[in-house]
Write an enzyme that holds these catalytic residues in place. Structure first.
Site, mmCIF file in Angstrom:
data_model
loop_
_atom_site.group_PDB
_atom_site.id
_atom_site.type_symbol
_atom_site.label_atom_id
_atom_site.label_comp_id
_atom_site.label_asym_id
_atom_site.label_seq_id
_atom_site.Cartn_x
_atom_site.Cartn_y
_atom_site.Cartn_z
ATOM 1 N N GLY A 12 -7.248 -25.464 -15.650
ATOM 2 C CA GLY A 12 -6.710 -24.345 -14.877
ATOM 3 C C GLY A 12 -6.880 -24.501 -13.384
ATOM 4 O O GLY A 12 -6.902 -23.501 -12.651
ATOM 5 N N ASN A 14 -4.739 -25.617 -11.183
ATOM 6 C CA ASN A 14 -3.565 -25.093 -10.473
ATOM 7 C C ASN A 14 -3.585 -23.563 -10.449
ATOM 8 O O ASN A 14 -3.256 -22.949 -9.426
ATOM 9 C CB ASN A 14 -2.272 -25.596 -11.118
ATOM 10 C CG ASN A 14 -1.894 -26.987 -10.622
ATOM 11 O OD1 ASN A 14 -1.576 -27.157 -9.457
ATOM 12 N ND2 ASN A 14 -1.956 -27.978 -11.500
ATOM 13 N N ARG A 95 2.326 -26.449 -24.181
ATOM 14 C CA ARG A 95 3.113 -26.075 -25.356
ATOM 15 C C ARG A 95 4.590 -26.161 -24.997
ATOM 16 O O ARG A 95 4.996 -25.769 -23.898
ATOM 17 C CB ARG A 95 2.817 -24.631 -25.798
ATOM 18 C CG ARG A 95 1.383 -24.341 -26.130
ATOM 19 C CD ARG A 95 0.894 -25.050 -27.371
ATOM 20 N NE ARG A 95 1.738 -24.803 -28.539
ATOM 21 C CZ ARG A 95 1.737 -25.583 -29.623
ATOM 22 N NH1 ARG A 95 0.971 -26.651 -29.689
ATOM 23 N NH2 ARG A 95 2.512 -25.282 -30.634
ATOM 24 N N ILE A 96 5.387 -26.656 -25.923
ATOM 25 C CA ILE A 96 6.839 -26.612 -25.752
ATOM 26 C C ILE A 96 7.300 -25.210 -26.126
ATOM 27 O O ILE A 96 6.902 -24.665 -27.163
ATOM 28 C CB ILE A 96 7.515 -27.696 -26.617
ATOM 29 C CG1 ILE A 96 7.180 -29.067 -26.039
ATOM 30 C CG2 ILE A 96 9.022 -27.466 -26.690
ATOM 31 C CD1 ILE A 96 7.687 -30.233 -26.856
ATOM 32 N N LEU A 97 8.110 -24.624 -25.262
ATOM 33 C CA LEU A 97 8.521 -23.228 -25.441
ATOM 34 C C LEU A 97 9.880 -23.157 -26.128
ATOM 35 O O LEU A 97 10.744 -24.004 -25.904
ATOM 36 C CB LEU A 97 8.577 -22.543 -24.082
ATOM 37 C CG LEU A 97 7.210 -22.501 -23.373
ATOM 38 C CD1 LEU A 97 7.378 -22.187 -21.906
ATOM 39 C CD2 LEU A 97 6.282 -21.518 -24.054
ATOM 40 N N HIS A 113 4.898 -30.029 -12.843
ATOM 41 C CA HIS A 113 4.900 -31.221 -13.688
ATOM 42 C C HIS A 113 4.422 -32.415 -12.855
ATOM 43 O O HIS A 113 4.868 -32.583 -11.713
ATOM 44 C CB HIS A 113 6.318 -31.483 -14.220
ATOM 45 C CG HIS A 113 6.393 -32.689 -15.098
ATOM 46 N ND1 HIS A 113 5.927 -32.675 -16.392
ATOM 47 C CD2 HIS A 113 6.824 -33.947 -14.844
ATOM 48 C CE1 HIS A 113 6.094 -33.890 -16.910
ATOM 49 N NE2 HIS A 113 6.639 -34.671 -16.003
ATOM 50 N N GLU A 147 15.775 -27.345 -21.465
ATOM 51 C CA GLU A 147 15.546 -28.787 -21.532
ATOM 52 C C GLU A 147 14.193 -29.102 -20.901
ATOM 53 O O GLU A 147 13.937 -28.719 -19.749
ATOM 54 C CB GLU A 147 16.667 -29.531 -20.798
ATOM 55 C CG GLU A 147 16.740 -30.991 -21.189
ATOM 56 C CD GLU A 147 17.898 -31.709 -20.485
ATOM 57 O OE1 GLU A 147 17.894 -32.933 -20.504
ATOM 58 O OE2 GLU A 147 18.769 -31.034 -19.916
ATOM 59 N N LEU A 148 13.325 -29.796 -21.628
ATOM 60 C CA LEU A 148 11.940 -30.021 -21.201
ATOM 61 C C LEU A 148 11.879 -30.704 -19.832
ATOM 62 O O LEU A 148 12.490 -31.751 -19.624
ATOM 63 C CB LEU A 148 11.223 -30.894 -22.245
ATOM 64 C CG LEU A 148 9.744 -31.190 -21.948
ATOM 65 C CD1 LEU A 148 8.904 -29.939 -22.099
ATOM 66 C CD2 LEU A 148 9.228 -32.308 -22.835
ATOM 67 N N ASP A 149 11.116 -30.084 -18.918
ATOM 68 C CA ASP A 149 10.858 -30.658 -17.585
ATOM 69 C C ASP A 149 12.140 -30.911 -16.788
ATOM 70 O O ASP A 149 12.237 -31.871 -16.022
ATOM 71 C CB ASP A 149 10.007 -31.937 -17.689
ATOM 72 C CG ASP A 149 8.643 -31.657 -18.290
ATOM 73 O OD1 ASP A 149 8.129 -30.550 -18.078
ATOM 74 O OD2 ASP A 149 8.104 -32.541 -18.982
HETATM 75 C C1 GAR Z 1 -1.530 -30.740 -14.043
HETATM 76 O O1 GAR Z 1 -1.564 -32.056 -13.555
HETATM 77 C C2 GAR Z 1 -0.104 -30.348 -14.390
HETATM 78 O O2 GAR Z 1 0.848 -30.882 -13.521
HETATM 79 C C3 GAR Z 1 0.011 -30.942 -15.766
HETATM 80 O O3 GAR Z 1 -1.217 -30.705 -16.386
HETATM 81 C C4 GAR Z 1 -2.240 -30.647 -15.395
HETATM 82 C C5 GAR Z 1 -2.974 -29.341 -15.547
HETATM 83 O O4 GAR Z 1 -4.100 -29.288 -14.720
HETATM 84 N N1 GAR Z 1 1.106 -30.353 -16.486
HETATM 85 C C6 GAR Z 1 1.825 -30.999 -17.387
HETATM 86 O O5 GAR Z 1 1.610 -32.140 -17.706
HETATM 87 C C7 GAR Z 1 2.945 -30.174 -18.000
HETATM 88 N N2 GAR Z 1 3.819 -30.988 -18.763
HETATM 89 P P1 GAR Z 1 -4.822 -27.889 -14.455
HETATM 90 O O6 GAR Z 1 -5.069 -27.215 -15.812
HETATM 91 O O7 GAR Z 1 -6.117 -28.266 -13.804
HETATM 92 O O8 GAR Z 1 -3.943 -27.064 -13.575
#
Ligand code: GAR
Length: 191
Positions: A12, A14, A95-97, A113, A147-149
């Site tokens: 968490g 971010n 999770r894929i939504l 991403h 569409e994913l990402d």
């Molecule tokens: C981050 O690097 C984010 O970009 C990535 O997971 C990490 C989460 O870090 N997200 C993905 O890969 C989504 N497909 P955090 O929990 O410390 O924010």
């Protein structure tokens, strides 16, 4: 007051960066916005404690307790909608939504991403970039579509690949940039 709901699965960081930016940038006064809730599909997500320490509501919905993706997403939507969010942020939510979920939050659902999209959607982005010989990697804040990402790009950060870099060293360097661009993109989106 506009509510933000943040979905996490792990550390968490971010989410923490957005909570800090909201506090330090006085989003409540300036943007009439607050982080109302942090939700996780994993009870052991470290970010939940930080959210609680900042007085933010938290909830856990374990996806393994649901028979189908549809059932999980419906329960997740109900939990999110208790906060009537203006914005739902995916922040390491792994999770894929379902299309129904994405449609329900169309125009108010963002993700970060760890790649320079449209390159490297999906998982293991940094290793795949190294394997491809990329000299730059990065992160993207984007609107979420079915569409994913994919989906409209709101912000990107570019990070050089240095001699000796591994997927792990790149992940650390990119993550520090994610912590800058995600709060900035959200503030800009709300302004
Ligand atoms: C981050 O690097 C984010 O970009 C990535 O997971 C990490 C989460 O870090 N997200 C993905 O890969 C989504 N497909 P955090 O929990 O410390 O924010």
């Amino acid at each position: 007051m506009k509510n933000i709901v943040i979905l996490i699965s792990g550390s968490g960081s971010n989410m923490a960066a957005i909570v800090r930016a909201a506090e330090q940038g006085r989003w409540a006064e300036r943007l009439n916005t607050r982080v109302a809730a942090v939700l996780s599909n994993r009870a052991d997500a470290q970010g939940l404690a930080l959210a609680q320490a900042h007085g933010i509501a938290t909830a856990v919905l374990d996806h393994k307790a649901f028979a189908h993706r549809d059932a999980f997403d419906a329960a997740l939507m109900a939990e999110i909608d208790r906060h009537a969010p203006a914005l739902v942020l995916l922040a390491g939510f792994m999770r894929i939504l379902t299309p129904a979920f994405v449609a329900h939050y169309a125009g108010r659902l963002l993700n970060i991403h760890p790649s320079l999209l449209p390159a490297f959607p999906g998982l293991n982005t940094h290793q795949r970039a190294l394997d491809a010989g990329c000299q730059f990697v990065g992160a993207t804040v984007h609107q979420v579509t079915t569409e994913l990402d994919h989906g409209g790009i709101l912000a990107q950060a570019v990070v050089p690949v240095l001699p000796g870099d591994t997927a792990d060293t790149l992940a650390v360097r990119v993550l520090s940039q994610e912590h800058l661009i995600y709060p900035q993109a959200v503030a800009h989106f709300l302004a």
